[in-house]
Design a protein around this motif. Structure first.
Motif, PDB file in Angstrom:
ATOM      1  N   UNK A   1     122.936  63.581  34.998  1.00 49.58           N
ATOM      2  CA  UNK A   1     122.350  64.485  34.025  1.00 49.58           C
ATOM      3  C   UNK A   1     123.281  64.575  32.811  1.00 49.58           C
ATOM      4  N   UNK A   2     122.707  64.508  31.624  1.00 53.76           N
ATOM      5  CA  UNK A   2     123.485  64.573  30.403  1.00 53.76           C
ATOM      6  C   UNK A   2     123.778  66.019  30.046  1.00 53.76           C
ATOM      7  N   UNK A   3     125.000  66.255  29.676  1.00 53.99           N
ATOM      8  CA  UNK A   3     125.391  67.595  29.253  1.00 53.99           C
ATOM      9  C   UNK A   3     125.380  67.655  27.731  1.00 53.99           C
ATOM     10  N   UNK A   4     124.633  68.571  27.196  1.00 51.13           N
ATOM     11  CA  UNK A   4     124.558  68.731  25.755  1.00 51.13           C
ATOM     12  C   UNK A   4     125.487  69.851  25.333  1.00 51.13           C
ATOM     13  N   UNK A   5     126.124  69.673  24.199  1.00 47.63           N
ATOM     14  CA  UNK A   5     127.058  70.701  23.755  1.00 47.63           C
ATOM     15  C   UNK A   5     126.414  71.612  22.713  1.00 47.63           C
ATOM     16  N   UNK A   6     127.184  72.592  22.276  1.00 50.22           N
ATOM     17  CA  UNK A   6     126.691  73.560  21.290  1.00 50.22           C
ATOM     18  C   UNK A   6     126.271  72.870  20.000  1.00 50.22           C
ATOM     19  N   UNK A   7     126.959  71.830  19.605  1.00 52.37           N
ATOM     20  CA  UNK A   7     126.613  71.102  18.375  1.00 52.37           C
ATOM     21  C   UNK A   7     125.202  70.530  18.475  1.00 52.37           C
ATOM     22  N   UNK A   8     124.871  69.922  19.596  1.00 47.25           N
ATOM     23  CA  UNK A   8     123.536  69.351  19.781  1.00 47.25           C
ATOM     24  C   UNK A   8     122.459  70.430  19.744  1.00 47.25           C
ATOM     25  N   UNK A   9     122.726  71.553  20.388  1.00 50.54           N
ATOM     26  CA  UNK A   9     121.764  72.656  20.379  1.00 50.54           C
ATOM     27  C   UNK A   9     121.626  73.227  18.965  1.00 50.54           C
ATOM     28  N   UNK A  10     122.740  73.380  18.268  1.00 50.93           N
ATOM     29  CA  UNK A  10     122.705  73.881  16.893  1.00 50.93           C
ATOM     30  C   UNK A  10     121.932  72.956  15.975  1.00 50.93           C
ATOM     31  N   UNK A  11     122.152  71.640  16.097  1.00 54.69           N
ATOM     32  CA  UNK A  11     121.413  70.676  15.283  1.00 54.69           C
ATOM     33  C   UNK A  11     119.922  70.701  15.606  1.00 54.69           C
ATOM     34  N   UNK A  12     119.589  70.844  16.883  1.00 53.25           N
ATOM     35  CA  UNK A  12     118.179  70.947  17.272  1.00 53.25           C
ATOM     36  C   UNK A  12     117.536  72.161  16.604  1.00 53.25           C
TER      37      UNK A  12
END
Length: 189
Positions: A1-12
């Protein structure tokens, strides 16, 4: 499973918000959705503020906003999507600039904010929660960022420049505007 960081969530979140707003504005222009005026009404408005031919400019702005916004929201072809949306917002800012900065006075604040957000997304990329990432960044290569932004800047400069000349001529400053253009051309030589 890929772990997404805060940066990815913020960009989304930034992509969904910016892209969604841009897509909705484009749909107003193209289809008359969300209280918009469609191509006919938007074309008449565009003509009235110096973007002639109005319908062609309304189509271009609507496609840049709706298409660029939808692609930004999806995180697909992010450099081109962000550049297209930024170009449309630069054209809108040119109309609102005489009213100052703040939107409450009819200024360019709103257009500038959307344009800068779209440009920022084009530069930084969509993050891992995006179609670009899922497709191996086939439409999001490093060289595409400067190419998309440069092409959009050139096209926007031509369109906004023609609009500004038209507005000067219609406002009775045609002769002074022509002198300014001649002086500017001499300076470039």
């Amino acid at each position: 499973m890929t772990c997404y960081d805060r940066r990815d969530l913020g960009l989304l979140l930034l992509r969904l918000g910016t892209g969604g707003v841009l897509a909705a504005h484009g749909a107003q222009k193209l289809f008359g959705w969300f209280g918009g005026h469609g191509l006919e009404g938007t074309g008449q408005f565009m003509e009235s503020v110096g973007y002639a031919p109005g319908r062609a400019n309304a189509t271009a702005a609507g496609l840049a906003e709706a298409g660029g916004g939808a692609l930004l929201a999806l995180g697909l072809a992010t450099p081109a999507a962000g550049a297209a949306a930024a170009g449309a917002m630069a054209g809108a800012a040119a109309v609102h600039a005489p009213n100052g900065f703040f939107n409450t006075g009819g200024g360019y604040e709103y257009a500038a904010t959307l344009g800068l957000a779209a440009t920022g997304l084009a530069v930084v990329g969509p993050g891992r929660l995006s179609l670009d990432h899922a497709l191996g960044h086939a439409f999001d290569r490093g060289w595409m960022v400067p190419a998309a932004l440069a092409a959009t800047a050139a096209a926007t400069a031509v369109v906004v420049g023609a609009r500004n000349r038209r507005v000067r001529e219609e406002s009775g400053a045609g002769e002074q505007g022509a002198l300014f253009d001649e002086a500017e051309a001499l300076h470039e030589e």
